[in-house]
Scaffold this active site. Structure first.
Site: not given
Length: 603
Positions: A137-139, A142-144, A384
């Site tokens: 995942g990526k927001g 941040a990256a997960v 959010d």
């Protein structure tokens, strides 16, 4: 003048008059009189001849009709009747509050360690402690990655992407196969096609399996743990490691924690033990402490370390890398890492491939409301809420369990609570502007202006209900096909599907009221759904009474206590019942019940 208006005016003007002109008020000091008045029934100062009529409302009403509501005697009788009603209501509230507190005490007495608590013991405070899997995942900040630490037991099979779902109304017969996007990875290069096989049954298993990859890069990423087949990959990575991008906080720990402290709101008490446990810093200053909740993520570890070169970094986020890794990057060398449980997918990914049944959809909305209510109780506003910030897993019977995550935009300062001074446009109002409540999006800054966030997240849940119920979110879109929170009209909201129960429709409608004074709180909306799901017999009663309500509550309490005691792993429904009973409030329950019984005529 009608009897009702007469009594209302009598209650408003005559109650104070009775207190002032009775002999007790003239002969005692004001403070002593107030104390004595609070300790005795409200009708105790009435003349003795009227106390009988207080005990016999029918007799008092007959006296009122006989005197035709004229003269001081009629007025005094009206006061007596009104005060009798007041005392009856006060006593009812008193008994109900005591009963609710008794139920809360009984439910909270048994301490429950929720399943999303990961036992890490004393390890996991350095990046070197973890073995990293592939990017999931990526927001925007941040990256997960999947992560593994030795000594952690693999999660149960129910935590993988395996769902026991009812089929949609139109697809209950036959087998269907569809090719969809791989929900276990947000990386475009790692997206694979997966087959969804729906068995021919009223309850069908939908099993999502990753196809075996022949990509050498993907294979090398999986080797960071130990070689496994593709279907076993999720079991050896029970954790998720979130690496925040540090592009302006500097490299000192204090500066990093000060800039990224909002992300630390859902941390467990020992999340900093090891690196930060013996010192006090900005991570603990002015940060809200929150009790764990089954529908809110738990950060089990938080530490600061050097930014590593993780798989996919050159493709996904090269610009935020430090110069030692990318000469053209503008990130700093150190950043904050957060460790949490690894969840199969986000709510958006889940809804792309699955259509929950009406019951499961109601349970999903209810979980969001319970999570938001827990935040409001701790004076925290998420600000959010969207489907990308909600994670999904499944309980032992396949019901989706929703968890609110990503607190980077939250309002969680001890000195502010849920009211934010809005003195200029530079003040951060929150994250996703499309799902920003009307009172937030239309706020105009000024010297004494404050924004109240107490019901803003509940409004966002109302918008997400459309997605959960199988419709596009009316506040997303392009052109003329969407609404804007700042100027939409409530009668322009798209109708919900006809298969959805009117109780759920009413709750969603009241959550999306533009005026926050008319809008439901998360607690009242949750109570309505609880009553809808488990109080059908109560709602069907011809005559409603407080005794019937508390008989129903006692039955629910008994069943919930038995389920909690006998089950090792709590189901979603048991967790929801426990949250409902642990936060029981008579006034809010009564309001939800009244809305369900009398508020359906407007639908």
């Amino acid at each position: 003048m009608s009897v009702r208006r007469f009594l209302a005016r009598g209650l408003k003007l005559g109650r104070s008059a009775l207190r002032l002109f009775t002999p007790a008020a003239r002969n005692r000091g004001s403070a002593a009189f107030v104390r004595s008045w609070a300790q005795q029934p409200l009708w105790a100062e009435l003349p003795a001849r009227y106390r009988y009529f207080r005990l016999s409302v029918g007799g008092l009403a007959a006296q009122l009709r006989r005197r035709a509501l004229r003269g001081p005697g009629g007025a005094l009788l009206a006061f007596g009747l009104g005060l009798g009603f007041i005392e009856q209501q006060v006593e009812e509230v008193r008994r109900s509050t005591a009963a609710c507190q008794e139920i809360q005490t009984l439910i909270k007495r048994k301490k429950i360690k929720y399943e999303n608590s990961v036992p890490l013991r004393t390890r996991g405070y350095r990046f070197e402690d973890y073995k990293i899997g592939h990017h999931i995942g990526k927001g925007c900040n941040a990256a997960v990655y999947k992560a593994f630490i030795s000594g952690i037991a693999s999660p149960k099979e129910s935590n993988t992407i395996t769902m026991k779902e009812k089929l949609q109304e139109g697809n209950r017969e036959g087998n269907t196969t569809a090719t969809v996007q791989d929900v276990s990875s947000g990386d475009p290069e790692l997206r694979k096609s997966i087959a969804i096989t729906q068995e021919k049954s009223s309850l069908s298993f939908v099993i999502l399996k990753r196809e075996t990859s022949t990509d050498p890069q993907s294979a090398s990423e999986g080797d960071s743990c130990y070689p496994l087949s593709a279907s076993e990959g999720d079991f050896c990575y029970p954790l998720a490691l979130k690496m925040l991008w540090n592009i302006k906080a500097g490299s000192s720990s204090d500066a990093i924690l000060r800039a990224m402290g909002k992300e630390l709101v859902p941390t467990i008490p020992n999340a900093f033990t090891g690196e930060f446990g013996r010192t006090k810093g900005p991570y603990s200053h002015n940060r809200k402490k929150m009790k764990p909740h089954p529908n809110i993520i738990q950060i089990v570890r938080a530490f600061i370390d050097n930014v590593p070169l993780l798989p996919g970094a050159w493709i996904e986020y090269p610009d935020v890398l430090p110069t030692r890794l990318n000469p053209s990057g503008f990130g700093y060398n150190r950043t904050l890492f957060l460790v949490m449980k690894n969840y199969p997918c986000t709510l958006r990914q889940y809804l792309q491939i699955c259509s929950p049944t009406a019951k499961y959809a109601t349970l999903m909305i209810l979980q969001l409301l319970e999570g938001v209510d827990h935040l409001v109780q701790h004076s925290i506003a998420h600000r959010d809420l969207k489907s990308d910030n909600i994670l999904v897993e499944f309980d032992s019977v396949g019901c989706p369990r929703l968890v609110i995550t990503d607190f980077g935009c939250c309002l969680a300062e001890e000195t502010l609570g849920l009211r934010l001074p809005f003195t200029s446009m530079d003040v951060d109002r929150g994250g996703n502007s499309c799902l920003m409540a009307p009172e937030i999006s239309t706020a105009v800054p000024g010297p004494n202006v404050t924004i109240d966030y107490s019901k803003s997240d509940a409004w966002s849940v109302g918008t997400l209900a459309y997605e959960i119920l199988g419709l596009p979110n009316p506040f997303y879109g392009c052109g003329m096909d969407y609404l804007e929170s700042r100027n939409y009209q409530e009668n322009k909201l798209p109708p919900l599907p006809g298969s959805i129960h009117r109780d759920v429709k009413l709750g969603v409608k009241l959550l999306l009221c533009r005026d926050p004074k008319r809008r439901l709180s998360a607690r009242v909306a949750a109570n309505m759904l609880h009553l809808h799901l488990w109080g059908a017999e109560l709602l069907a009663s011809a005559q409603m009474s407080v005794d019937k309500v508390f008989d129903w509550l006692r039955c629910q309490t008994l069943l919930t206590c038995l389920q909690v005691t006998m089950s090792c792993e709590l189901s979603v429904e048991t967790e929801l019942k426990r949250s409902f009973l642990a936060n029981l409030s008579f006034e809010e329950l009564k309001l939800g019940l009244d809305l369900l019984l009398h508020g359906k005529s407007n639908l």
